[in-house]
Design a protein around this motif. Sequence first.
Motif, PDB file in Angstrom:
ATOM      1  N   PHE A 165      -8.359  -3.093 -12.503  1.00 37.29           N
ATOM      2  CA  PHE A 165      -8.502  -1.758 -12.173  1.00 37.29           C
ATOM      3  C   PHE A 165      -8.683  -1.087 -13.253  1.00 37.29           C
ATOM      4  CE2 PHE A 165      -5.462  -4.267  -9.358  1.00 37.29           C
ATOM      5  CZ  PHE A 165      -6.374  -4.226  -8.077  1.00 37.29           C
ATOM      6  N   LYS A 167      -5.761   6.522  -9.350  1.00 44.20           N
ATOM      7  CA  LYS A 167      -6.170   5.285  -8.301  1.00 44.20           C
ATOM      8  C   LYS A 167      -5.846   3.893  -9.001  1.00 44.20           C
ATOM      9  CE  LYS A 167      -9.470   3.775  -5.173  1.00 44.20           C
ATOM     10  NZ  LYS A 167      -9.391   2.339  -5.513  1.00 44.20           N
ATOM     11  N   GLY A 168      -6.488   3.799 -10.128  1.00 48.68           N
ATOM     12  CA  GLY A 168      -6.376   2.259 -10.777  1.00 48.68           C
ATOM     13  C   GLY A 168      -4.872   2.031 -11.136  1.00 48.68           C
ATOM     14  N   GLY A 182      -4.461  -3.189 -17.405  1.00 45.64           N
ATOM     15  CA  GLY A 182      -5.535  -2.720 -16.495  1.00 45.64           C
ATOM     16  C   GLY A 182      -6.828  -2.751 -17.435  1.00 45.64           C
ATOM     17  N   ARG A 229       0.843  -1.791  -7.221  1.00 47.65           N
ATOM     18  CA  ARG A 229       0.752  -2.548  -5.778  1.00 47.65           C
ATOM     19  C   ARG A 229       0.586  -3.981  -6.115  1.00 47.65           C
ATOM     20  NH1 ARG A 229      -3.045   2.124  -3.971  1.00 47.65           N
ATOM     21  NH2 ARG A 229      -1.340   3.605  -3.246  1.00 47.65           N
ATOM     22  N   HIS A 230      -0.176  -4.278  -7.247  1.00 45.46           N
ATOM     23  CA  HIS A 230      -0.353  -5.631  -7.518  1.00 45.46           C
ATOM     24  C   HIS A 230       1.100  -6.362  -8.181  1.00 45.46           C
ATOM     25  CE1 HIS A 230      -2.236  -9.431  -9.589  1.00 45.46           C
ATOM     26  NE2 HIS A 230      -1.077  -9.053 -10.560  1.00 45.46           N
ATOM     27  N   ARG A 284       3.294  -6.761  -5.275  1.00 50.73           N
ATOM     28  CA  ARG A 284       2.928  -7.975  -4.194  1.00 50.73           C
ATOM     29  C   ARG A 284       3.246  -9.211  -5.019  1.00 50.73           C
ATOM     30  NH1 ARG A 284      -1.712  -6.385  -4.048  1.00 50.73           N
ATOM     31  NH2 ARG A 284      -3.139  -7.793  -5.539  1.00 50.73           N
ATOM     32  N   ALA A 302       0.880  -1.262  -0.011  1.00 54.19           N
ATOM     33  CA  ALA A 302      -0.083  -0.094   0.055  1.00 54.19           C
ATOM     34  C   ALA A 302       0.601   1.454   0.069  1.00 54.19           C
ATOM     35  CB  ALA A 302      -0.980  -0.067   1.263  1.00 54.19           C
ATOM     36  N   ARG A 357     -11.507 -10.266 -10.967  1.00 53.41           N
ATOM     37  CA  ARG A 357     -10.166 -10.743 -10.302  1.00 53.41           C
ATOM     38  C   ARG A 357      -9.083 -10.762 -11.177  1.00 53.41           C
ATOM     39  NH1 ARG A 357     -11.509 -16.140  -7.239  1.00 53.41           N
ATOM     40  NH2 ARG A 357     -13.175 -14.849  -6.946  1.00 53.41           N
ATOM     41  N   LEU A 389      -2.229   3.177  -9.654  1.00 55.16           N
ATOM     42  CA  LEU A 389      -1.743   2.624  -8.142  1.00 55.16           C
ATOM     43  C   LEU A 389      -1.897   1.251  -7.684  1.00 55.16           C
ATOM     44  CD1 LEU A 389      -1.419   6.215  -6.151  1.00 55.16           C
ATOM     45  CD2 LEU A 389       0.482   5.039  -7.884  1.00 55.16           C
ATOM     46  N   ASP A 390      -3.101   1.061  -7.856  1.00 54.07           N
ATOM     47  CA  ASP A 390      -3.754  -0.166  -7.623  1.00 54.07           C
ATOM     48  C   ASP A 390      -2.891  -1.299  -8.336  1.00 54.07           C
ATOM     49  OD1 ASP A 390      -5.359   0.486  -5.763  1.00 54.07           O
ATOM     50  OD2 ASP A 390      -7.117   0.678  -6.634  1.00 54.07           O
ATOM     51  N   ALA A 391      -2.850  -1.017  -9.644  1.00 51.32           N
ATOM     52  CA  ALA A 391      -2.239  -1.878 -10.433  1.00 51.32           C
ATOM     53  C   ALA A 391      -0.626  -2.094 -10.245  1.00 51.32           C
ATOM     54  CB  ALA A 391      -2.146  -1.600 -11.933  1.00 51.32           C
TER      55      ALA A 391
END
Length: 273
Positions: free
Chosen positions: A204, A104-105, A123, A111-112, A115, A11, A139, A107-109
């Motif tokens: 995302f 936002k999307g 995306g 973080r994926h 991780r 995060a 998912r 940054l979510d990508a």
Amino acid sequence: MSNTAPSPGPAGVTAADLTIGYSSLTDRVRTIEVPTSAKAAEVLILTQRRPGAPDAVVPRALEERASVVALDSLGVAKSRNAAISMAGRTYLLFGDDDVAIYLKGVLDAARHLERTGAALALGCAVDDSRRTRGRRSARAQRLTLRNSGRAATYLMLIDVEQVRSSGVRFDERFGAGMPNYLGDEYIFIADLLRAGLRCDAVPFVVGMHPSHSSGALWSIGRDLPARAAAIERAWGSRAMIPKAAIAAKNWGKIRNVRAAAAFVFRRHFTDAS
């Protein structure tokens, strides 16, 4: 109590970890809109000038925000490769001059990627009516040659170091500005997979793109040969099988037996071309 701050987890990825690499023709630079929420991101604008077109006119606010680099070349794949070479942050998003980026999307990508260790996240996008473009899974799922044929570059986020280390780059014989003007994104993913890197589709939304795109082009004279060449480059000697499947699935767009047969059985690309 310890005064040592905990190490940031996934995060902790922020816009400061991101390079946005826009590819633009000189006469379209003024249409680029960098999201205001991405103030900490590195922004590259890589311009190419078509014969007879004027030099880029860069609005002052954009010039103050971005590094604008004029490339002495044509072809969007060359521009994407320049972005890979020049990116100074951990993750690189490929931008176009007609795409609105949703940070936002993105940054979510990112973080994926952090991780999972994947090298590329593909995306999703919405169109100018805010409707989802194409299919959007609930998912993340692994990309393969079979499910990545409709990839768009502006949806791609890469781990810069992994891609650089692999030696994989966009095939500059493909993409906008080249005779084989389709499929550069698909070939890039195929080459990453062959290099042993993980590529994932993620749920995302990373941007908005107008409804029309090159993925919808199916004219017999130009689009079918360009599409066949990209499939052959991605699949090699096995290309006839996916070409046959694609012709059958899209018969309603082709509707010409001779053109469909040429698409499937004729060789449209060789590595020597």
